[in-house]
Design a protein around this motif. Structure first.
Motif, PDB file in Angstrom:
ATOM      1  N   TRP A 116     -16.675 -16.762 -10.152  1.00  7.96           N
ATOM      2  CA  TRP A 116     -15.470 -17.253 -10.825  1.00  7.96           C
ATOM      3  C   TRP A 116     -14.992 -18.596 -10.262  1.00  7.96           C
ATOM      4  O   TRP A 116     -14.539 -19.455 -11.014  1.00  7.96           O
ATOM      5  CB  TRP A 116     -14.356 -16.190 -10.705  1.00  7.96           C
ATOM      6  CG  TRP A 116     -13.079 -16.611 -11.320  1.00  7.96           C
ATOM      7  CD1 TRP A 116     -12.743 -16.509 -12.638  1.00  7.96           C
ATOM      8  CD2 TRP A 116     -11.973 -17.243 -10.668  1.00  7.96           C
ATOM      9  NE1 TRP A 116     -11.478 -17.031 -12.832  1.00  7.96           N
ATOM     10  CE2 TRP A 116     -10.992 -17.494 -11.648  1.00  7.96           C
ATOM     11  CE3 TRP A 116     -11.718 -17.614  -9.339  1.00  7.96           C
ATOM     12  CZ2 TRP A 116      -9.767 -18.093 -11.352  1.00  7.96           C
ATOM     13  CZ3 TRP A 116     -10.509 -18.225  -9.042  1.00  7.96           C
ATOM     14  CH2 TRP A 116      -9.546 -18.461 -10.039  1.00  7.96           C
ATOM     15  N   SER A 131     -14.502 -21.514 -12.939  1.00 11.65           N
ATOM     16  CA  SER A 131     -13.186 -22.078 -13.240  1.00 11.65           C
ATOM     17  C   SER A 131     -13.130 -23.550 -12.830  1.00 11.65           C
ATOM     18  O   SER A 131     -12.493 -24.359 -13.514  1.00 11.65           O
ATOM     19  CB  SER A 131     -12.071 -21.262 -12.589  1.00 11.65           C
ATOM     20  OG  SER A 131     -12.150 -21.286 -11.190  1.00 11.65           O
ATOM     21  N   LYS A 146      -0.168 -19.278  -8.200  1.00  9.49           N
ATOM     22  CA  LYS A 146      -0.374 -19.520  -9.629  1.00  9.49           C
ATOM     23  C   LYS A 146      -0.241 -21.005  -9.930  1.00  9.49           C
ATOM     24  O   LYS A 146       0.669 -21.671  -9.432  1.00  9.49           O
ATOM     25  CB  LYS A 146       0.647 -18.740 -10.460  1.00  9.49           C
ATOM     26  CG  LYS A 146       0.253 -17.298 -10.665  1.00  9.49           C
ATOM     27  CD  LYS A 146       1.099 -16.662 -11.746  1.00  9.49           C
ATOM     28  CE  LYS A 146       0.682 -15.202 -11.925  1.00  9.49           C
ATOM     29  NZ  LYS A 146       1.478 -14.541 -12.969  1.00  9.49           N
ATOM     30  N   LEU A 147      -1.150 -21.457 -10.769  1.00 11.70           N
ATOM     31  CA  LEU A 147      -1.167 -22.867 -11.128  1.00 11.70           C
ATOM     32  C   LEU A 147      -1.024 -22.987 -12.641  1.00 11.70           C
ATOM     33  O   LEU A 147      -1.769 -22.362 -13.390  1.00 11.70           O
ATOM     34  CB  LEU A 147      -2.506 -23.462 -10.673  1.00 11.70           C
ATOM     35  CG  LEU A 147      -2.820 -24.912 -11.001  1.00 11.70           C
ATOM     36  CD1 LEU A 147      -1.899 -25.852 -10.240  1.00 11.70           C
ATOM     37  CD2 LEU A 147      -4.275 -25.224 -10.635  1.00 11.70           C
ATOM     38  N   THR A 201      -2.846 -23.939 -19.376  1.00  9.58           N
ATOM     39  CA  THR A 201      -3.720 -23.145 -18.513  1.00  9.58           C
ATOM     40  C   THR A 201      -2.893 -22.448 -17.439  1.00  9.58           C
ATOM     41  O   THR A 201      -2.011 -23.061 -16.858  1.00  9.58           O
ATOM     42  CB  THR A 201      -4.757 -24.051 -17.820  1.00  9.58           C
ATOM     43  OG1 THR A 201      -5.441 -24.796 -18.807  1.00  9.58           O
ATOM     44  CG2 THR A 201      -5.760 -23.250 -17.020  1.00  9.58           C
ATOM     45  N   VAL A 202      -3.195 -21.194 -17.213  1.00  9.56           N
ATOM     46  CA  VAL A 202      -2.616 -20.494 -16.074  1.00  9.56           C
ATOM     47  C   VAL A 202      -3.771 -19.999 -15.224  1.00  9.56           C
ATOM     48  O   VAL A 202      -4.654 -19.304 -15.719  1.00  9.56           O
ATOM     49  CB  VAL A 202      -1.779 -19.274 -16.501  1.00  9.56           C
ATOM     50  CG1 VAL A 202      -1.063 -18.681 -15.289  1.00  9.56           C
ATOM     51  CG2 VAL A 202      -0.778 -19.640 -17.570  1.00  9.56           C
ATOM     52  N   VAL A 203      -3.766 -20.383 -13.966  1.00  5.95           N
ATOM     53  CA  VAL A 203      -4.768 -19.854 -13.053  1.00  5.95           C
ATOM     54  C   VAL A 203      -4.044 -18.988 -12.033  1.00  5.95           C
ATOM     55  O   VAL A 203      -3.089 -19.435 -11.398  1.00  5.95           O
ATOM     56  CB  VAL A 203      -5.541 -20.962 -12.316  1.00  5.95           C
ATOM     57  CG1 VAL A 203      -6.665 -20.358 -11.486  1.00  5.95           C
ATOM     58  CG2 VAL A 203      -6.106 -21.980 -13.278  1.00  5.95           C
ATOM     59  N   ASP A 204      -4.484 -17.759 -11.918  1.00  3.68           N
ATOM     60  CA  ASP A 204      -3.934 -16.867 -10.919  1.00  3.68           C
ATOM     61  C   ASP A 204      -4.963 -16.748  -9.799  1.00  3.68           C
ATOM     62  O   ASP A 204      -5.983 -16.079  -9.949  1.00  3.68           O
ATOM     63  CB  ASP A 204      -3.657 -15.497 -11.564  1.00  3.68           C
ATOM     64  CG  ASP A 204      -2.950 -14.551 -10.610  1.00  3.68           C
ATOM     65  OD1 ASP A 204      -3.105 -14.709  -9.385  1.00  3.68           O
ATOM     66  OD2 ASP A 204      -2.234 -13.655 -11.101  1.00  3.68           O
ATOM     67  N   GLY A 205      -4.683 -17.445  -8.715  1.00  6.69           N
ATOM     68  CA  GLY A 205      -5.646 -17.500  -7.618  1.00  6.69           C
ATOM     69  C   GLY A 205      -5.822 -16.159  -6.922  1.00  6.69           C
ATOM     70  O   GLY A 205      -6.889 -15.852  -6.393  1.00  6.69           O
ATOM     71  N   MET A 244      -8.347 -17.006 -14.947  1.00  4.68           N
ATOM     72  CA  MET A 244      -7.970 -18.283 -15.548  1.00  4.68           C
ATOM     73  C   MET A 244      -7.844 -18.077 -17.043  1.00  4.68           C
ATOM     74  O   MET A 244      -8.728 -17.515 -17.680  1.00  4.68           O
ATOM     75  CB  MET A 244      -9.049 -19.328 -15.284  1.00  4.68           C
ATOM     76  CG  MET A 244      -8.780 -20.682 -15.926  1.00  4.68           C
ATOM     77  SD  MET A 244     -10.199 -21.781 -15.763  1.00  4.68           S
ATOM     78  CE  MET A 244      -9.404 -23.287 -15.228  1.00  4.68           C
TER      79      MET A 244
END
Lengths: 185, 91
Positions: A15, A19, A54-55, A86-90, A95
């Motif tokens: 991932w 991503s 979160k980005l 876009t939302v990325v949850d680290g 993503m």
């Protein structure tokens, strides 16, 4: 009339790599040749929540879609602006991208959702990509008869482009992997 | 000039083309930060603050599309609930 399409694809890359590749998909100059319908990608807004990893990012994507002459005649332009959120949850390694057109909304609405998650069969090594596209042509009376044909064309175009997108993603994944194995391992 | 013609003529400039260099600088920095830090759990702070500010200043000057410039000014991101985080205003 709404046409909706679902596609699923497994990337045999982790991932983290997939991503990263997604961010580079449109920007990489080498890919401009393949994804020639993408004209510009601009980041309009972004926000990091450091407390939970979160980005959030908003980008503008300018697409050049010449299409048949009668479309150009009707809509009066062949450039279309889309907004991609876009939302990325680290933390959970997820993503999600949502792209909508903001121009030509009078005529057509396209929404594309792409989600990249660790693959359940191999969470550390593979990534599953789920993609949903919905396309809706506004049924203006004068256009109603040709709307369906246009819709079909748009749909074909989208499916073609997502195949091209995967090709590009695979290539970027490979070079990111080569790069990271050379540097960190 | 002659040699590169084939590739060059494809796209006429768009309104944000004057920002191309600043955009590339920011995106390169962001991509590096994302794959070297963010995905490894180092999300306590964002890099690329000065690159972002320069690029954003250029965008607000050149972005012509009203629909798009709305997003530039908006302090919130139009997805989910957003949590207010002040971007580190680097000195």
């Amino acid at each position: 009339m709404v046409k909706a399409y679902k596609q699923e694809y497994t990337y045999k890359h982790p991932w983290e790599i997939v991503s990263s590749a997604s961010w580079r998909k449109f920007a990489d100059p080498e890919n401009k040749r393949i994804l020639s319908h993408i004209r510009e990608v601009d980041t309009l807004n972004h926000k990091l929540d450091p407390s939970c990893g979160k980005l959030y990012t908003t980008r503008a994507i300018t697409i050049h879609a010449p299409g048949p002459w009668f479309i150009r005649k009707i809509v009066g332009q062949d450039i279309c602006h889309c907004v991609e959120s876009t939302v990325v949850d680290g933390q959970s390694r997820s993503m999600q991208l949502t792209t909508r057109n903001i121009s030509l909304q009078k005529f057509i609405e396209v929404e594309e959702k792409i989600k990249y998650d660790p693959h359940p069969d191999n969470p550390s090594g593979w990534t599953i990509c789920r993609q949903e596209t919905s396309i809706q042509i506004r049924p203006l009376s004068a256009l109603a008869s040709m709307a369906e044909k246009v819709e079909q064309r748009c749909a074909e175009r989208f499916v073609q482009n997502s195949a091209k997108g995967r090709e590009v993603m695979e290539r970027i994944c490979k070079y990111l992997e080569a790069e990271s194995s050379g540097i960190t391992l | 000039m002659g040699l590169l013609n084939k590739e060059k003529k494809a796209s006429p400039p768009s309104s944000t083309s004057p920002c191309a260099n600043l955009r590339a600088a920011y995106h390169n920095c962001f991509n590096r930060w994302y794959s070297e830090k963010f995905v490894k759990g180092q999300w306590d702070k964002e890099d690329c603050v000065s690159e972002w500010q320069k690029y954003k200043a250029c965008l607000s000057e050149h972005l012509e599309d009203k629909h798009l410039s709305r997003f530039l000014e908006a302090d919130e991101v139009p997805v989910e609930s957003t949590i207010r985080v002040d971007p580190a205003t680097a000195a």
